[in-house]
Scaffold this motif. Sequence first.
Motif, short mmCIF file in Angstrom:
data_model
loop_
_atom_site.label_atom_id
_atom_site.label_comp_id
_atom_site.label_asym_id
_atom_site.label_seq_id
_atom_site.Cartn_x
_atom_site.Cartn_y
_atom_site.Cartn_z
N GLY A 184 -33.44 -12.41 69.92
CA GLY A 184 -33.38 -11.88 71.28
C GLY A 184 -33.61 -10.38 71.32
N TYR A 185 -33.99 -9.80 70.20
CA TYR A 185 -34.36 -8.38 70.09
C TYR A 185 -35.25 -8.25 68.86
N ARG A 186 -35.83 -7.06 68.67
CA ARG A 186 -36.69 -6.84 67.51
C ARG A 186 -35.86 -6.58 66.26
N PHE A 187 -36.13 -7.34 65.20
CA PHE A 187 -35.47 -7.06 63.92
C PHE A 187 -35.73 -5.60 63.54
N PHE A 188 -34.71 -4.94 63.02
CA PHE A 188 -34.87 -3.52 62.71
C PHE A 188 -34.22 -3.16 61.38
N ILE A 189 -34.73 -2.09 60.82
CA ILE A 189 -34.17 -1.48 59.61
C ILE A 189 -33.91 -0.01 59.90
N LYS A 190 -32.70 0.43 59.64
CA LYS A 190 -32.36 1.86 59.73
C LYS A 190 -32.29 2.41 58.31
N GLY A 191 -32.78 3.60 58.13
CA GLY A 191 -32.70 4.17 56.80
C GLY A 191 -33.08 5.64 56.78
N ASP A 192 -32.79 6.28 55.67
CA ASP A 192 -33.14 7.68 55.48
C ASP A 192 -34.55 7.81 54.92
N VAL A 193 -35.25 8.85 55.35
CA VAL A 193 -36.58 9.15 54.79
C VAL A 193 -36.39 9.89 53.47
N ILE A 194 -36.92 9.32 52.41
CA ILE A 194 -36.74 9.90 51.08
C ILE A 194 -38.08 10.37 50.52
N ASN A 195 -38.02 11.14 49.45
CA ASN A 195 -39.24 11.63 48.82
C ASN A 195 -40.03 10.49 48.19
N GLY A 196 -41.34 10.51 48.39
CA GLY A 196 -42.23 9.56 47.73
C GLY A 196 -43.24 10.33 46.89
N LYS A 197 -44.34 9.68 46.54
CA LYS A 197 -45.36 10.34 45.72
C LYS A 197 -46.37 11.13 46.55
N LYS A 198 -46.26 11.02 47.89
CA LYS A 198 -47.11 11.78 48.81
C LYS A 198 -48.60 11.48 48.63
N LEU A 199 -48.92 10.25 48.21
CA LEU A 199 -50.33 9.87 48.03
C LEU A 199 -51.01 9.57 49.35
N GLY A 200 -50.22 9.11 50.35
CA GLY A 200 -50.81 8.75 51.62
C GLY A 200 -51.51 9.90 52.31
N ARG A 201 -50.92 11.08 52.20
CA ARG A 201 -51.51 12.23 52.89
C ARG A 201 -52.86 12.61 52.31
N THR A 202 -53.12 12.25 51.05
CA THR A 202 -54.41 12.60 50.43
C THR A 202 -55.56 11.78 51.00
N ILE A 203 -55.26 10.67 51.66
CA ILE A 203 -56.32 9.86 52.27
C ILE A 203 -56.17 9.79 53.79
#
Length: 309
Positions: A184-203
């Motif tokens: 009866g609502y959208r399934f959701f996930i709450k969480g903290d944004v953590i450091n990744g490898k930052k590969l997405g920004r390169t593309i």
Amino acid sequence: MKIYTDLKKFSAINPVVTIGTFDGVHLGHRKVIRRLQELAQKVNGETVIFTFYPHPRLVLNPEDNGLRLINTLEEKKVLLEAAGIDHLVVFPFTKEFSKLTYVEFVENILVKQLGMKYLVVGYDHRFGHNREGKYEDLKIFADQLNFKIERQDVLNMDAINVSSTKVRTSIAEGDIQMANKYLGYRFFIKGDVINGKKLGRTIGFPTANIDPQESYKLVPKDGVYAVKVDVDDKRYLGMLNIGVRPTVNNQLDNRSIEVHILDFDKDIYFKNITIHFYQRIRNEQLFASLDELKAQLAKDKIEVERLLG
């Protein structure tokens, strides 16, 4: 909504009570809640949900670490308050408590400590040690202890009984639309944004890596999803990947949750954000090159905008 972890502090007028883990607070649960509210109004009382933490299976079968839950405790509190519940009792579930008979539980806790006037149970609910307390037993017991009891039938949708197990199965299989229908609502996930490898920004597709914080929180099947993202009280479109990112990751046991927020360029490291799931778009794939991955992500973005824009 008042929340109690200590029964000595509990106080309510003519408590109308229901009991359960309420994982998901789905439409079946809401049917019980509505009846709870109707009865509370009838007897000039207040609604009470008695739930357990941790989940009984996590305590009774600690070696079975495969259990994943739709909601964390904090998420459940928010959902129950939004549903209009007056009082929430979060009772510590222990092995010692699990040995109480249904007679001891009802008489010593629900009647003597809560002052229960009315009890609403689900269609298959059982109480006490080894789930020995059936509805028929409780009806006899209710007369002796001067409270009323009522059983709610299961909610049926499309010839399927709505249950937490069915919702969990739908999410685990990536059938988010079916899960959302039951919830009866959208399934959701709450969480903290953590450091990744930052590969997405390169593309050209920077992503925020999400830590769901609770190890028992259910995460959908690997793949790409159309989502909406709450950041600082604003909502954005997003495309989210769950999986091992095989094109850019050599550690194929390193599963991650990362979201690209459309038309967004703010630094949100260490912020707590909420992801609302709408639809699974495709499987996670291994691409021959970063250019192929980038081309597919561009297609994914168009699909998200078509579905949610």
